[in-house]
Design a protein around this motif. Structure first.
Motif, mmCIF file in Angstrom:
data_model
loop_
_atom_site.group_PDB
_atom_site.id
_atom_site.type_symbol
_atom_site.label_atom_id
_atom_site.label_comp_id
_atom_site.label_asym_id
_atom_site.label_seq_id
_atom_site.Cartn_x
_atom_site.Cartn_y
_atom_site.Cartn_z
ATOM 1 N N TYR A 1 0.831 -1.205 0.000
ATOM 2 C CA TYR A 1 0.000 0.000 0.000
ATOM 3 C C TYR A 1 0.873 1.267 0.000
ATOM 4 N N PRO A 2 1.202 1.808 -1.171
ATOM 5 C CA PRO A 2 0.833 1.333 -2.509
ATOM 6 C C PRO A 2 1.743 0.204 -2.987
ATOM 7 N N THR A 3 1.341 -0.432 -4.088
ATOM 8 C CA THR A 3 2.122 -1.512 -4.687
ATOM 9 C C THR A 3 3.018 -0.954 -5.794
ATOM 10 N N PRO A 4 4.331 -1.212 -5.757
ATOM 11 C CA PRO A 4 5.194 -0.810 -6.878
ATOM 12 C C PRO A 4 4.796 -1.551 -8.157
ATOM 13 N N VAL A 5 4.770 -0.845 -9.254
ATOM 14 C CA VAL A 5 4.340 -1.443 -10.523
ATOM 15 C C VAL A 5 5.148 -2.684 -10.857
ATOM 16 N N GLU A 6 6.456 -2.626 -10.605
ATOM 17 C CA GLU A 6 7.315 -3.745 -11.004
ATOM 18 C C GLU A 6 7.083 -4.996 -10.170
ATOM 19 N N GLN A 7 6.282 -4.907 -9.110
ATOM 20 C CA GLN A 7 5.979 -6.082 -8.300
ATOM 21 C C GLN A 7 4.567 -6.629 -8.554
ATOM 22 N N CYS A 8 3.889 -6.116 -9.582
ATOM 23 C CA CYS A 8 2.490 -6.514 -9.813
ATOM 24 C C CYS A 8 2.332 -7.939 -10.340
ATOM 25 N N ASN A 9 3.296 -8.386 -11.135
ATOM 26 C CA ASN A 9 3.257 -9.762 -11.652
ATOM 27 C C ASN A 9 1.896 -10.131 -12.251
ATOM 28 N N LEU A 10 1.461 -9.339 -13.206
ATOM 29 C CA LEU A 10 0.144 -9.563 -13.796
ATOM 30 C C LEU A 10 0.032 -10.889 -14.539
ATOM 31 N N MET A 11 1.159 -11.491 -14.905
ATOM 32 C CA MET A 11 1.095 -12.795 -15.567
ATOM 33 C C MET A 11 0.495 -13.866 -14.666
ATOM 34 N N THR A 12 0.345 -13.553 -13.385
ATOM 35 C CA THR A 12 -0.337 -14.476 -12.473
ATOM 36 C C THR A 12 -1.805 -14.635 -12.851
ATOM 37 N N ILE A 13 -2.389 -13.629 -13.487
ATOM 38 C CA ILE A 13 -3.825 -13.675 -13.799
ATOM 39 C C ILE A 13 -4.163 -14.841 -14.732
ATOM 40 N N PRO A 14 -3.536 -14.969 -15.907
ATOM 41 C CA PRO A 14 -3.865 -16.140 -16.739
ATOM 42 C C PRO A 14 -3.492 -17.463 -16.067
ATOM 43 N N ASP A 15 -2.423 -17.457 -15.260
ATOM 44 C CA ASP A 15 -2.059 -18.685 -14.559
ATOM 45 C C ASP A 15 -3.140 -19.084 -13.557
ATOM 46 N N MET A 16 -3.691 -18.115 -12.836
ATOM 47 C CA MET A 16 -4.770 -18.402 -11.886
ATOM 48 C C MET A 16 -6.013 -18.933 -12.603
ATOM 49 N N LYS A 17 -6.308 -18.369 -13.765
ATOM 50 C CA LYS A 17 -7.464 -18.864 -14.527
ATOM 51 C C LYS A 17 -7.280 -20.332 -14.890
ATOM 52 N N ASN A 18 -6.065 -20.674 -15.309
ATOM 53 C CA ASN A 18 -5.787 -22.055 -15.685
ATOM 54 C C ASN A 18 -5.788 -22.989 -14.475
ATOM 55 N N CYS A 19 -5.234 -22.508 -13.364
ATOM 56 C CA CYS A 19 -5.101 -23.358 -12.180
ATOM 57 C C CYS A 19 -6.429 -23.635 -11.497
ATOM 58 N N PHE A 20 -7.281 -22.613 -11.410
ATOM 59 C CA PHE A 20 -8.467 -22.735 -10.570
ATOM 60 C C PHE A 20 -9.778 -22.789 -11.352
ATOM 61 N N GLY A 21 -9.733 -22.522 -12.656
ATOM 62 C CA GLY A 21 -10.937 -22.635 -13.466
ATOM 63 C C GLY A 21 -12.033 -21.676 -13.057
ATOM 64 N N LEU A 22 -11.640 -20.489 -12.599
ATOM 65 C CA LEU A 22 -12.595 -19.492 -12.128
ATOM 66 C C LEU A 22 -12.342 -18.154 -12.813
ATOM 67 N N PRO A 23 -13.345 -17.267 -12.853
ATOM 68 C CA PRO A 23 -13.062 -15.907 -13.298
ATOM 69 C C PRO A 23 -12.038 -15.271 -12.363
ATOM 70 N N VAL A 24 -11.139 -14.503 -12.940
ATOM 71 C CA VAL A 24 -10.072 -13.867 -12.161
ATOM 72 C C VAL A 24 -10.059 -12.382 -12.488
ATOM 73 N N GLY A 25 -9.828 -11.571 -11.467
ATOM 74 C CA GLY A 25 -9.713 -10.136 -11.651
ATOM 75 C C GLY A 25 -8.493 -9.608 -10.935
ATOM 76 N N LEU A 26 -8.483 -8.310 -10.697
ATOM 77 C CA LEU A 26 -7.347 -7.651 -10.065
ATOM 78 C C LEU A 26 -7.840 -6.684 -9.004
ATOM 79 N N SER A 27 -7.285 -6.817 -7.811
ATOM 80 C CA SER A 27 -7.423 -5.798 -6.781
ATOM 81 C C SER A 27 -6.151 -4.969 -6.833
ATOM 82 N N ASP A 28 -6.285 -3.731 -7.306
ATOM 83 C CA ASP A 28 -5.125 -2.938 -7.714
ATOM 84 C C ASP A 28 -4.812 -1.861 -6.687
ATOM 85 N N HIS A 29 -3.623 -1.968 -6.079
ATOM 86 C CA HIS A 29 -3.196 -0.970 -5.102
ATOM 87 C C HIS A 29 -2.067 -0.083 -5.630
#
Length: 353
Positions: free
Chosen positions: A192-220
């Motif tokens: 709080y706040p989150t540095p941009v370089e630590q966001c690791n947005l590539m986790t989003i498609p990985d989470m979709k594949n791993c858990f089979g659920l809709p995935v979003g972002l809580s952005d700080h």
């Protein structure tokens, strides 16, 4: 993954990869202790285009105890020097405000729900007929709380900040075991706040594949760029802290966006989603009139009947009404049936057999 198995509905709004991103304006502590300001923020979120506004339902006593021992004192960051109790006392949304806030949200036409931090919060929100629940990152390991929320059978949006894959899977499994399959996961970095370089947005498609659920972002992060980028990676939900005016300092103001930024977020996230479309190589409608600007083979000098085609009298140029350029070398040396004027698109029917 079957779309029908990854589609969640909150009130009348469907949420999933084939639907526009669902934008949640997080009020959090940005009411600054004023119910009037909370109501104004709800109205602002609606007018700026958010799909929902979200609160946080706790009291300092439901989150912690009043102690100034070292374990309970915050060191570093935005809230350096606070005890947990004092921080939550300055930030909480009183239970007695909730009914008026829910009623006001309904009157202005925006969906509202809240993060429940304990069972008493769930009971209050059930009395108010909340359409959904949020589980905060810090509570993802509170299995009894997840069981209690899941038992309501209402959609659950679970933030995953600090959680490893096993902890996320356990929360998902517990919710399902308690009869709730209406689940959305939010990738989240609990900084709080989150540095941009630590966001690791590539986790989003990985989470979709791993858990089979809709995935979003809580952005700080500061700004809206990271949220917009997440849409391209499959984020179906964006949660962002909002404030009427960041200069009116509050516990969360440093990483909250103002009305104009919220409006830009809503517009640009939808545009990013619309731009995704689907994979394909067919010519698009907007390209139809521009096909003429492709290159093709044209006569660039007058050619007499029976004369051979040469690199001097034909060229590959724009526009695109002549033969395709790939035939250029094949055409050299062939003879024409009759005279052809400069500026004529070349056609097979003009050539001797």
């Amino acid at each position: 993954m079957n779309e029908s198995n990854s589609l969640i509905k909150i009130k009348d709004r469907q949420i999933g990869e084939n639907h526009p991103p669902y934008i949640i304006a997080e009020l959090s502590a940005n009411h600054n202790g004023s119910l009037e300001r909370a109501l104004k923020t709800i109205k602002m979120a609606k007018s700026m285009g958010a799909d929902a506004v979200k609160f946080q339902t706790y009291t300092p006593d439901t989150l912690t105890i009043d102690s100034d021992k070292e374990d309970f004192r915050i060191k570093g960051g935005l809230w350096d020097g606070f005890t947990l109790y004092d921080l939550y006392k300055s930030a909480f949304t009183p239970f007695e405000w909730h009914e008026e806030m829910f009623n006001y949200a309904q009157s202005v036409g925006i969906t509202c729900f809240s993060t429940a931090f304990d069972e008493s919060a769930v009971d209050l929100l059930e009395d108010l007929n909340t359409p959904a629940y949020k589980v905060a990152s810090f509570e993802i390991i509170d299995i009894p709380l997840i069981q209690y929320i899941a038992s309501t059978k209402k959609p659950m949006i679970i933030s995953t900040g600090m959680a490893n894959k096993e902890e996320i899977q356990e929360a998902v499994d517990v919710a399902r075991e308690n009869g709730n399959n209406e689940l959305i996961l939010l990738h989240c970095i609990s900084g709080y706040p989150t540095p941009v370089e630590q966001c690791n947005l590539m986790t989003i498609p990985d989470m979709k594949n791993c858990f089979g659920l809709p995935v979003g972002l809580s952005d700080h992060t500061l700004g809206i760029e990271v949220s917009i980028a997440s849409i391209a990676l499959g984020a179906s939900v964006i949660e962002k802290h909002v404030t009427l005016n960041a200069s009116d300092k509050g516990p969360d103001s440093e990483f909250s966006i103002e009305p104009d930024q919220l409006n830009s977020l809503c517009i640009k996230c939808k545009s990013a989603w619309e731009a995704l479309g689907s994979a394909g190589y067919e010519r698009k409608p907007v390209e139809k009139d521009n096909i003429k600007f492709r290159r093709s083979i044209y006569v660039v000098r007058d050619i007499d009947s029976g004369e051979a085609l040469t690199k001097e009298n034909i060229r590959r140029i724009r526009p695109g009404y002549g033969l395709p350029p790939k035939y250029f070398n094949e055409l050299i040396g062939k003879r024409v049936k009759s005279r052809i004027e400069k500026g004529t698109p070349l056609d097979w029917g003009m050539l001797e057999k």
